[in-house]
Design a protein around this motif. Structure first.
Motif, PDB file in Angstrom:
ATOM      1  N   THR A 108       5.425 -19.002 -39.497  1.00 56.01           N
ATOM      2  CA  THR A 108       6.322 -19.508 -40.056  1.00 56.01           C
ATOM      3  C   THR A 108       6.201 -18.474 -41.553  1.00 56.01           C
ATOM      4  O   THR A 108       7.835 -18.709 -42.140  1.00 56.01           O
ATOM      5  N   ALA A 109       5.710 -17.851 -41.960  1.00 55.83           N
ATOM      6  CA  ALA A 109       6.104 -17.246 -43.234  1.00 55.83           C
ATOM      7  C   ALA A 109       6.914 -16.266 -43.459  1.00 55.83           C
ATOM      8  O   ALA A 109       7.749 -16.014 -43.916  1.00 55.83           O
ATOM      9  N   ARG A 110       7.340 -15.284 -42.199  1.00 57.51           N
ATOM     10  CA  ARG A 110       8.997 -14.839 -42.134  1.00 57.51           C
ATOM     11  C   ARG A 110       9.431 -15.558 -42.432  1.00 57.51           C
ATOM     12  O   ARG A 110      10.744 -15.484 -43.401  1.00 57.51           O
ATOM     13  N   ALA A 111      10.320 -16.518 -41.748  1.00 60.42           N
ATOM     14  CA  ALA A 111      10.937 -17.883 -42.048  1.00 60.42           C
ATOM     15  C   ALA A 111      11.367 -17.930 -43.505  1.00 60.42           C
ATOM     16  O   ALA A 111      12.345 -18.277 -44.539  1.00 60.42           O
ATOM     17  N   VAL A 141       7.174 -21.825 -36.186  1.00 63.68           N
ATOM     18  CA  VAL A 141       8.838 -21.946 -35.103  1.00 63.68           C
ATOM     19  C   VAL A 141       9.489 -20.439 -34.108  1.00 63.68           C
ATOM     20  O   VAL A 141       8.050 -19.690 -34.365  1.00 63.68           O
ATOM     21  N   THR A 142       9.747 -20.906 -33.746  1.00 62.14           N
ATOM     22  CA  THR A 142      10.036 -20.101 -32.555  1.00 62.14           C
ATOM     23  C   THR A 142      11.802 -19.309 -32.783  1.00 62.14           C
ATOM     24  O   THR A 142      13.020 -20.378 -32.963  1.00 62.14           O
ATOM     25  N   TYR A 148      16.354 -21.440 -35.398  1.00 54.84           N
ATOM     26  CA  TYR A 148      15.390 -21.749 -35.796  1.00 54.84           C
ATOM     27  C   TYR A 148      14.514 -23.270 -35.018  1.00 54.84           C
ATOM     28  O   TYR A 148      15.458 -24.023 -35.137  1.00 54.84           O
ATOM     29  N   MET A 149      13.426 -23.238 -33.931  1.00 51.77           N
ATOM     30  CA  MET A 149      12.654 -24.115 -33.839  1.00 51.77           C
ATOM     31  C   MET A 149      11.791 -24.349 -34.290  1.00 51.77           C
ATOM     32  O   MET A 149      10.974 -23.532 -33.969  1.00 51.77           O
ATOM     33  N   THR A 150      11.449 -25.114 -34.981  1.00 52.76           N
ATOM     34  CA  THR A 150       9.581 -25.596 -35.219  1.00 52.76           C
ATOM     35  C   THR A 150       9.050 -27.258 -34.706  1.00 52.76           C
ATOM     36  O   THR A 150      10.188 -28.311 -34.934  1.00 52.76           O
ATOM     37  N   ASN A 151       7.551 -27.170 -34.185  1.00 54.96           N
ATOM     38  CA  ASN A 151       7.836 -27.933 -34.411  1.00 54.96           C
ATOM     39  C   ASN A 151       7.073 -29.397 -35.024  1.00 54.96           C
ATOM     40  O   ASN A 151       6.786 -28.397 -36.465  1.00 54.96           O
ATOM     41  N   ALA A 152       6.551 -30.183 -34.044  1.00 49.68           N
ATOM     42  CA  ALA A 152       5.674 -30.963 -35.030  1.00 49.68           C
ATOM     43  C   ALA A 152       4.856 -31.023 -36.254  1.00 49.68           C
ATOM     44  O   ALA A 152       3.819 -30.191 -35.835  1.00 49.68           O
ATOM     45  N   PRO A 153       4.664 -31.374 -37.463  1.00 49.00           N
ATOM     46  CA  PRO A 153       3.556 -29.869 -39.057  1.00 49.00           C
ATOM     47  C   PRO A 153       2.533 -30.858 -38.518  1.00 49.00           C
ATOM     48  O   PRO A 153       1.923 -32.230 -38.004  1.00 49.00           O
ATOM     49  N   ASP A 154       2.003 -30.166 -38.705  1.00 49.81           N
ATOM     50  CA  ASP A 154       0.177 -30.539 -38.860  1.00 49.81           C
ATOM     51  C   ASP A 154      -0.045 -31.368 -39.583  1.00 49.81           C
ATOM     52  O   ASP A 154       0.489 -31.582 -40.452  1.00 49.81           O
ATOM     53  N   GLY A 178      12.228 -34.851 -31.082  1.00 48.68           N
ATOM     54  CA  GLY A 178      11.087 -34.377 -32.476  1.00 48.68           C
ATOM     55  C   GLY A 178      11.366 -32.741 -32.429  1.00 48.68           C
ATOM     56  O   GLY A 178      10.306 -32.566 -34.018  1.00 48.68           O
ATOM     57  N   VAL A 179      11.826 -32.083 -32.648  1.00 50.48           N
ATOM     58  CA  VAL A 179      11.779 -30.819 -33.001  1.00 50.48           C
ATOM     59  C   VAL A 179      12.883 -30.764 -34.123  1.00 50.48           C
ATOM     60  O   VAL A 179      13.589 -30.822 -33.825  1.00 50.48           O
ATOM     61  N   ARG A 180      12.224 -30.034 -34.639  1.00 54.01           N
ATOM     62  CA  ARG A 180      13.249 -29.522 -36.127  1.00 54.01           C
ATOM     63  C   ARG A 180      14.317 -28.750 -35.813  1.00 54.01           C
ATOM     64  O   ARG A 180      13.541 -27.257 -35.781  1.00 54.01           O
ATOM     65  N   TYR A 181      15.736 -28.774 -36.108  1.00 49.94           N
ATOM     66  CA  TYR A 181      16.276 -27.391 -35.529  1.00 49.94           C
ATOM     67  C   TYR A 181      16.874 -27.614 -36.882  1.00 49.94           C
ATOM     68  O   TYR A 181      17.302 -27.867 -37.752  1.00 49.94           O
TER      69      TYR A 181
END
Length: 204
Positions: A134-137, A4-5, A51-57, A40-43
């Motif tokens: 992403t722990a803080r979020a 997450v960014t 918050y911007m989250t990359n594709a999950p693993d 493809g980014v989760r906003y």
């Protein structure tokens, strides 16, 4: 959730179209969200912060699938409501516009919150599969947002430690009802038929 960014107010948003003007952190609205690219980014927007989250693993998606399958089995058998997985918009008025939980459940009696393009209001049950980035979020920002919105039960699932934390809402505040680790069985207070072995949730 995966990486997450959270840009600062002075950060340039390098992944967003440069031909548009974007707000500072703390001032994002749902109207701004609608202008974001489908890339493809989760906003997600919580309290005006983007918050911007990359594709999950694969590890993340395996856990999501196991939990969603177990939840759907219980919900379908009892005609209890409806289950969704991300990506899906959940609007929490005055708090988040929107969030996109990994897994969520809405009780049958509250299906009116399901609109044609989004969920309007707090689901009864939410699961977030977390990661170090992403722990803080998940543990702070989202826990606080879901508590304020009135989400009745919130699970934080950590594939790396193989622990699941279960929070239940009591008198408007979350109480940690249990932490379940390897070899243990996690249960839901909200949905008594929901039981999972933690070892079955995480990829081998």
């Amino acid at each position: 959730m995966s990486a997450v960014t959270t840009p600062t107010p002075t950060t340039v948003y390098p992944t967003l179209p440069a031909d548009q003007t974007w707000p500072a952190q703390g001032q994002w609205t749902y109207e701004d969200f609608l202008r974001l690219p489908d890339d493809g980014v989760r906003y997600e927007i919580i309290d005006g912060v983007l918050y911007m989250t990359n594709a999950p693993d694969p590890e993340h998606q395996y856990a999501v699938l196991q939990i969603a399958f177990a939840l759907e089995t219980v919900v379908r058998a009892g005609h209890l409501g409806v289950v969704y997985t991300a990506p899906i918009e959940v609007r929490l008025p005055g708090i988040a516009q929107p969030v996109q939980p990994d897994v969520l459940f809405i009780a049958q009696a509250r299906r009116e919150m399901i609109k044609s393009k989004f969920i309007e209001g707090a689901p009864d049950f939410i699961v977030e599969v977390t990661s170090p980035s992403t722990a803080r979020a998940d543990r702070k920002v989202k826990l606080d947002a879901y508590e304020r919105a009135g989400v009745r039960e919130y699970w934080i699932v950590n594939p790396r430690t193989r622990f699941i934390e279960v929070y239940s809402l009591a008198r408007g505040e979350y109480a940690l009802r249990g932490e379940y680790g390897p070899g243990e069985r996690v249960t839901s207070e909200l949905l008594p038929g929901l039981e999972l072995l933690t070892d079955a949730v995480f990829a081998i």
